[in-house]
Structures are given as C-alpha cells and as structure tokens.
Scaffold this active site. Structure first.
Site, mmCIF file in Angstrom:
data_model
loop_
_atom_site.group_PDB
_atom_site.id
_atom_site.type_symbol
_atom_site.label_atom_id
_atom_site.label_comp_id
_atom_site.label_asym_id
_atom_site.label_seq_id
_atom_site.Cartn_x
_atom_site.Cartn_y
_atom_site.Cartn_z
ATOM 1 N N CYS A 48 25.409 37.669 26.558
ATOM 2 C CA CYS A 48 24.717 37.006 25.875
ATOM 3 C C CYS A 48 24.175 35.557 26.434
ATOM 4 C CB CYS A 48 25.991 36.436 24.669
ATOM 5 S SG CYS A 48 25.322 35.105 23.481
ATOM 6 N N CYS A 51 26.081 32.312 25.320
ATOM 7 C CA CYS A 51 27.432 31.678 25.695
ATOM 8 C C CYS A 51 27.923 32.641 26.931
ATOM 9 C CB CYS A 51 28.205 31.954 24.536
ATOM 10 S SG CYS A 51 28.763 33.806 24.299
ATOM 11 N N CYS A 97 26.614 38.116 18.753
ATOM 12 C CA CYS A 97 27.510 38.033 19.430
ATOM 13 C C CYS A 97 28.880 37.593 18.923
ATOM 14 C CB CYS A 97 27.153 36.889 20.623
ATOM 15 S SG CYS A 97 28.357 36.403 21.715
ATOM 16 N N CYS A 100 30.051 33.572 19.952
ATOM 17 C CA CYS A 100 29.287 32.426 19.514
ATOM 18 C C CYS A 100 28.371 32.538 18.190
ATOM 19 C CB CYS A 100 28.339 31.774 20.860
ATOM 20 S SG CYS A 100 26.755 33.000 21.064
ATOM 21 N N CYS A 122 19.457 47.746 18.773
ATOM 22 C CA CYS A 122 17.883 47.265 18.984
ATOM 23 C C CYS A 122 18.051 45.740 19.202
ATOM 24 C CB CYS A 122 17.009 47.666 17.672
ATOM 25 S SG CYS A 122 15.350 47.229 18.055
HETATM 26 ZN ZN LIG Z 1 27.287 34.559 22.486
#
Ligand SMILES: [Zn+2]
Length: 135
Positions: A48, A51, A97, A100, A122
């Site tokens: 991510c 984060c 995610c 976060c 996607c």
């Molecule tokens: Zn994240």
C-alpha cells in the site's frame, strides 16, 4: 469502521502527492494504461502506498489487458477489505487496504479470465508500491 492506521486528513494530504491523495483517499481512478505497474512483470511484492501494508504479489498478477494492474487474489485474504460501492450508477465491489482504509480499486468476478479464482482485482498503480525481489 476503524483501521490500525488512522490519520487526520491533513496528514494524508501532507504525506501523499495530489494524484496519490485523489486515488487513495478520495477513491479516484487513474486513467487506463497510464499506471507504472500496468504491464510490469517484475517479481516482487506490491504494498500500500499510503501505509506500506503488503497487499499483492507478482505471483498473482496477470495480463488482463484492461489498463490497470490486475491480480487474481490478494497476498493474504485479510490484507484487503471489500466494500459494496454503489457510486456512478453501478454496483461494484471496492477494494481497500485493510490496514489504513485507503482506496485501491475494485474487484470483478466471473469475467472468464483463465486464472485460479476467476476474479480480477483491478488496482490503481498509484495505490501501490512495488518492492522487487532480491537478486
Ligand atoms: Zn494501507
């Protein structure tokens, strides 16, 4: 909804550039075929960009020709959070995610891709950061 990583909006704005902020925190979509990882075949782990949580790996990445990086499965099932998204007059499944809550993209299913799951995560390139495998 609470996440392990939560920050006030102004902190996200300070940490992310405007394009990253628009996608990760405001659920924008990067234009098709423009993302840096769309055609990437580099082996590694995609984390991510907000984060740093590990979300996807090159092992599950496949060529969907849809214009965004596509994965048939996340690295770990609980790395991502799936949320029903009724924006833009469609019912889609948003992928966030799980650490976060940042927006990553959408997941589609039953499109007939020759993958083990028949799912296509996607994902916006700009939501991810690739760490290539060593060696
Ligand atoms: Zn994240």
């Amino acid at each position: 909804m609470s996440y392990d990583v939560e920050k006030p909006d102004e902190e996200w704005r300070a940490e992310l550039n405007p394009a990253e902020y628009a996608v990760l925190r405001q659920a924008a979509t990067e234009p098709a075929f423009t993302g840096e990882y769309t055609d990437s075949k580099t082996k590694g782990v995609y984390s991510c960009r907000a984060c740093g949580a590990e979300l996807f790996t090159s092992t599950e990445k496949f060529e969907s020709h849809c214009g965004w990086p596509s994965f048939f499965d996340p690295k770990d099932t609980d790395a991502v959070e799936l949320i029903e998204d009724r924006a833009h007059g469609m019912v889609r499944t948003e992928v966030r995610c799980a650490r976060c809550g940042s927006h990553l993209g959408h997941v589609f299913e039953g499109e007939g891709y020759a993958t083990p799951t028949d799912q296509r995560y996607c994902i916006n390139s700009i939501s991810l950061r690739l760490t290539p495998d060593e060696g």
